[in-house]
Scaffold this motif. Structure first.
Motif, PDB file in Angstrom:
ATOM      1  N   MET A   1       0.835  -1.200   0.000  1.00 17.75           N
ATOM      2  CA  MET A   1       0.000   0.000   0.000  1.00 17.75           C
ATOM      3  C   MET A   1       0.875   1.257   0.000  1.00 17.75           C
ATOM      4  O   MET A   1       1.890   1.309   0.679  1.00 17.75           O
ATOM      5  N   VAL A   2       0.454   2.260  -0.751  1.00 16.99           N
ATOM      6  CA  VAL A   2       1.222   3.517  -0.793  1.00 16.99           C
ATOM      7  C   VAL A   2       0.930   4.303   0.480  1.00 16.99           C
ATOM      8  O   VAL A   2      -0.225   4.477   0.857  1.00 16.99           O
ATOM      9  N   GLU A   3       1.989   4.749   1.173  1.00 18.00           N
ATOM     10  CA  GLU A   3       1.787   5.559   2.377  1.00 18.00           C
ATOM     11  C   GLU A   3       1.271   6.941   1.973  1.00 18.00           C
ATOM     12  O   GLU A   3       1.836   7.595   1.097  1.00 18.00           O
ATOM     13  N   ALA A   4       0.195   7.384   2.587  1.00 24.26           N
ATOM     14  CA  ALA A   4      -0.337   8.705   2.235  1.00 24.26           C
ATOM     15  C   ALA A   4       0.423   9.777   3.007  1.00 24.26           C
ATOM     16  O   ALA A   4       0.782   9.570   4.158  1.00 24.26           O
ATOM     17  N   THR A   5       0.666  10.907   2.350  1.00 33.53           N
ATOM     18  CA  THR A   5       1.257  12.035   3.065  1.00 33.53           C
ATOM     19  C   THR A   5       0.113  12.759   3.732  1.00 33.53           C
ATOM     20  O   THR A   5      -0.881  13.087   3.085  1.00 33.53           O
ATOM     21  N   THR A   6       0.247  12.975   5.035  1.00 29.80           N
ATOM     22  CA  THR A   6      -0.840  13.652   5.724  1.00 29.80           C
ATOM     23  C   THR A   6      -0.320  14.866   6.471  1.00 29.80           C
ATOM     24  O   THR A   6       0.660  14.775   7.198  1.00 29.80           O
ATOM     25  N   SER A   7      -0.997  16.000   6.272  1.00 29.59           N
ATOM     26  CA  SER A   7      -0.557  17.202   6.984  1.00 29.59           C
ATOM     27  C   SER A   7      -1.138  17.234   8.394  1.00 29.59           C
ATOM     28  O   SER A   7      -0.565  17.833   9.289  1.00 29.59           O
ATOM     29  N   LEU A   8      -2.257  16.565   8.600  1.00 35.47           N
ATOM     30  CA  LEU A   8      -2.867  16.582   9.936  1.00 35.47           C
ATOM     31  C   LEU A   8      -2.305  15.477  10.831  1.00 35.47           C
ATOM     32  O   LEU A   8      -2.472  15.514  12.046  1.00 35.47           O
ATOM     33  N   GLY A   9      -1.692  14.490  10.216  1.00 34.70           N
ATOM     34  CA  GLY A   9      -1.083  13.422  11.011  1.00 34.70           C
ATOM     35  C   GLY A   9      -2.088  12.438  11.575  1.00 34.70           C
ATOM     36  O   GLY A   9      -1.833  11.769  12.571  1.00 34.70           O
ATOM     37  N   ILE A  10      -3.252  12.344  10.942  1.00 33.03           N
ATOM     38  CA  ILE A  10      -4.265  11.372  11.385  1.00 33.03           C
ATOM     39  C   ILE A  10      -4.286  10.288  10.306  1.00 33.03           C
ATOM     40  O   ILE A  10      -4.956  10.437   9.270  1.00 33.03           O
ATOM     41  N   GLU A  11      -3.586   9.209  10.560  1.00 26.64           N
ATOM     42  CA  GLU A  11      -3.357   8.197   9.507  1.00 26.64           C
ATOM     43  C   GLU A  11      -4.650   7.644   8.904  1.00 26.64           C
ATOM     44  O   GLU A  11      -4.766   7.505   7.689  1.00 26.64           O
ATOM     45  N   ILE A  12      -5.628   7.332   9.744  1.00 21.23           N
ATOM     46  CA  ILE A  12      -6.808   6.648   9.191  1.00 21.23           C
ATOM     47  C   ILE A  12      -7.731   7.579   8.407  1.00 21.23           C
ATOM     48  O   ILE A  12      -8.680   7.128   7.773  1.00 21.23           O
ATOM     49  N   LEU A  13      -7.436   8.874   8.442  1.00 17.70           N
ATOM     50  CA  LEU A  13      -8.250   9.802   7.658  1.00 17.70           C
ATOM     51  C   LEU A  13      -8.181   9.437   6.171  1.00 17.70           C
ATOM     52  O   LEU A  13      -9.161   9.564   5.437  1.00 17.70           O
ATOM     53  N   HIS A  14      -7.039   8.936   5.755  1.00 14.68           N
ATOM     54  CA  HIS A  14      -6.870   8.571   4.347  1.00 14.68           C
ATOM     55  C   HIS A  14      -7.815   7.416   3.987  1.00 14.68           C
ATOM     56  O   HIS A  14      -8.451   7.424   2.919  1.00 14.68           O
ATOM     57  N   ALA A  15      -7.919   6.457   4.881  1.00 14.93           N
ATOM     58  CA  ALA A  15      -8.816   5.315   4.623  1.00 14.93           C
ATOM     59  C   ALA A  15     -10.268   5.785   4.554  1.00 14.93           C
ATOM     60  O   ALA A  15     -11.068   5.307   3.733  1.00 14.93           O
ATOM     61  N   TYR A  16     -10.616   6.748   5.406  1.00 17.58           N
ATOM     62  CA  TYR A  16     -11.987   7.289   5.380  1.00 17.58           C
ATOM     63  C   TYR A  16     -12.257   7.975   4.040  1.00 17.58           C
ATOM     64  O   TYR A  16     -13.263   7.724   3.375  1.00 17.58           O
ATOM     65  N   TRP A  17     -11.325   8.834   3.648  1.00 16.35           N
ATOM     66  CA  TRP A  17     -11.450   9.572   2.373  1.00 16.35           C
ATOM     67  C   TRP A  17     -11.554   8.582   1.193  1.00 16.35           C
ATOM     68  O   TRP A  17     -12.427   8.707   0.334  1.00 16.35           O
ATOM     69  N   ALA A  18     -10.677   7.593   1.195  1.00 13.76           N
ATOM     70  CA  ALA A  18     -10.652   6.625   0.082  1.00 13.76           C
ATOM     71  C   ALA A  18     -11.986   5.873   0.011  1.00 13.76           C
ATOM     72  O   ALA A  18     -12.532   5.649  -1.083  1.00 13.76           O
ATOM     73  N   HIS A  19     -12.525   5.517   1.146  1.00 16.68           N
ATOM     74  CA  HIS A  19     -13.777   4.755   1.142  1.00 16.68           C
ATOM     75  C   HIS A  19     -14.956   5.611   0.679  1.00 16.68           C
ATOM     76  O   HIS A  19     -15.840   5.121  -0.030  1.00 16.68           O
ATOM     77  N   GLN A  20     -14.969   6.873   1.058  1.00 22.98           N
ATOM     78  CA  GLN A  20     -16.071   7.743   0.612  1.00 22.98           C
ATOM     79  C   GLN A  20     -16.047   7.908  -0.908  1.00 22.98           C
ATOM     80  O   GLN A  20     -17.089   7.982  -1.542  1.00 22.98           O
ATOM     81  N   LEU A  21     -14.842   7.929  -1.477  1.00 22.77           N
ATOM     82  CA  LEU A  21     -14.751   8.148  -2.931  1.00 22.77           C
ATOM     83  C   LEU A  21     -14.905   6.856  -3.729  1.00 22.77           C
ATOM     84  O   LEU A  21     -15.310   6.897  -4.893  1.00 22.77           O
ATOM     85  N   ALA A  22     -14.574   5.738  -3.117  1.00 26.91           N
ATOM     86  CA  ALA A  22     -14.666   4.462  -3.855  1.00 26.91           C
ATOM     87  C   ALA A  22     -15.183   3.374  -2.917  1.00 26.91           C
ATOM     88  O   ALA A  22     -14.448   2.470  -2.524  1.00 26.91           O
ATOM     89  N   PRO A  23     -16.474   3.452  -2.568  1.00 24.64           N
ATOM     90  CA  PRO A  23     -17.002   2.524  -1.561  1.00 24.64           C
ATOM     91  C   PRO A  23     -16.928   1.051  -1.957  1.00 24.64           C
ATOM     92  O   PRO A  23     -16.752   0.198  -1.091  1.00 24.64           O
ATOM     93  N   SER A  24     -17.046   0.764  -3.253  1.00 25.16           N
ATOM     94  CA  SER A  24     -17.131  -0.659  -3.603  1.00 25.16           C
ATOM     95  C   SER A  24     -15.755  -1.338  -3.611  1.00 25.16           C
ATOM     96  O   SER A  24     -15.681  -2.563  -3.519  1.00 25.16           O
ATOM     97  N   SER A  25     -14.682  -0.549  -3.697  1.00 23.56           N
ATOM     98  CA  SER A  25     -13.365  -1.202  -3.775  1.00 23.56           C
ATOM     99  C   SER A  25     -12.516  -0.989  -2.520  1.00 23.56           C
ATOM    100  O   SER A  25     -11.333  -1.311  -2.511  1.00 23.56           O
ATOM    101  N   THR A  26     -13.111  -0.407  -1.468  1.00 22.58           N
ATOM    102  CA  THR A  26     -12.330  -0.164  -0.241  1.00 22.58           C
ATOM    103  C   THR A  26     -13.130  -0.610   0.972  1.00 22.58           C
ATOM    104  O   THR A  26     -14.350  -0.793   0.890  1.00 22.58           O
ATOM    105  N   THR A  27     -12.443  -0.758   2.076  1.00 24.45           N
ATOM    106  CA  THR A  27     -13.096  -1.232   3.305  1.00 24.45           C
ATOM    107  C   THR A  27     -13.516  -0.040   4.157  1.00 24.45           C
ATOM    108  O   THR A  27     -12.717   0.880   4.362  1.00 24.45           O
TER     109      THR A  27
END
Ligand SMILES: O=C(O)CCC(=O)C(=O)O
Length: 328
Positions: A1-27
């Motif tokens: 998995m590609v590590e996301a660069t985060t300015s807020l430092g909240i790692e799981i925010l990326h997973a939340y964002w990814a799921h909202q944009l692509a619900p069928s292919s993400t957890t």
């Protein structure tokens, strides 16, 4: 998995964002974590989902939008508390030590156990309540003393007022007494307060019949049943006939049995509306009603002379038990 660069430092925010944009292919994230994440970043659930679905931003744009929503910055101490909580550390109350804060009395707690709701008296001061009340009128372009203005199209066909971050509403979310009462009911202090909206329920008149919400649940009724709390803060005195919050007291204790009586061919909510009677709850400016999410509840028609003006908020711990399956 590609590590996301985060300015807020909240790692799981990326997973939340990814799921909202692509619900069928993400957890999806666990529901409790998702709620903690959004409350911890001081975001309203609906505004966030709408923004993501309409704008389809990059992750960097999403993080920038979060800061914009928060006047350009989130305090480092708040981000740190959120990071630690999401990493599984026990964090204290957002508003500091609660030991010396007066919360619910023994009588209040007994009332809670029996009826599934409690009125937290003076949850905020009358002055703080009035500031928020006037902010809601102002947001809607209405004048508190001008009845004609209460029916301005700015309200729309509902009692919801999408004012989220006026300083008066923000201040109310930091009331130590509110955090203490919720800590008593949850039995823990690591609570996150929702960024919820206001409400204005004007007296009914021709062309403005009460639009609801009628009796409903916001919770799944699938078993096992778990605790969750919902709350409404009255920003001015509310009489029983003044569009008061209403619920079926004690139903959290009988729900399981009652569900067995629902005819298999009928939606639960329809059956509930036909057979259950709600009680309107009067209270004063600055009081907060906290209810168990398994109580059927709603608002009620305002047959009095003045609008009911309110602010909604719920407090939940970082992690809590919930039932995934939806039945309602
Ligand atoms: O505004 C009210 O009195 C009821 C609120 C409600 O139904 C809800 O928050 O789900």
């Amino acid at each position: 998995m590609v590590e996301a660069t985060t300015s807020l430092g909240i790692e799981i925010l990326h997973a939340y964002w990814a799921h909202q944009l692509a619900p069928s292919s993400t957890t999806p994230l666990p529901q409790d974590i998702e709620k903690t994440l959004l409350a911890g970043l001081r975001l309203n659930v609906l505004e966030t989902v709408r923004y993501l679905h309409h704008q389809r931003p990059s992750f960097a744009q999403f993080e920038a939008w979060i800061l914009e929503c928060n006047d350009g910055a989130l305090p480092e101490a708040s981000l740190d508390r959120l990071r630690r909580a999401l990493a599984g550390e026990t964090v204290g109350a957002e508003v500091g030590k609660l030991d010396d804060v007066e919360g619910l009395s023994a009588d209040d707690l007994a009332h809670w156990h029996e009826h599934g709701y409690v009125i937290l008296r003076n949850a905020i001061s009358p002055e703080a309540a009035e500031r928020a009340e006037l902010a809601i009128y102002d947001f809607l372009g209405m004048a508190r003393e001008d009845p004609e203005s209460w029916y301005s199209p700015s309200l729309g066909p509902s009692i919801w007022v999408p004012l989220l971050r006026h300083p008066a509403l923000v201040a109310n979310r930091q009331s130590p007494r509110i955090h203490k009462a919720h800590a008593q009911l949850w039995g823990r202090e690591d609570l996150w307060v929702t960024i919820d909206q206001g409400g204005l329920n004007p007296p009914e008149r021709q062309n403005w019949p009460f639009p609801g919400p009628h009796l409903h649940w916001d919770a799944t009724l699938a078993e096992p049943h778990h605790l969750e709390l919902q709350g409404i803060l009255y920003l001015a005195d509310v009489a029983e006939d003044q569009g008061a919050f209403s619920c079926v007291p004690g139903f959290h204790r009988t729900l399981k049995e009652w569900l067995k009586s629902v005819p298999a061919d009928q939606p639960i909510s329809d059956h509930a509306r036909r057979t259950l009677t709600m009680k309107p709850i009067a209270a004063h400016r600055g009081d907060m009603i906290i209810w168990h999410h398994l109580l059927p509840h709603g608002s009620s028609p305002n047959r009095a002379q003045r609008p009911r003006v309110a602010q909604y908020m719920s407090l939940r711990p970082t992690r809590y038990a919930y039932t995934e399956a939806w039945k309602n």
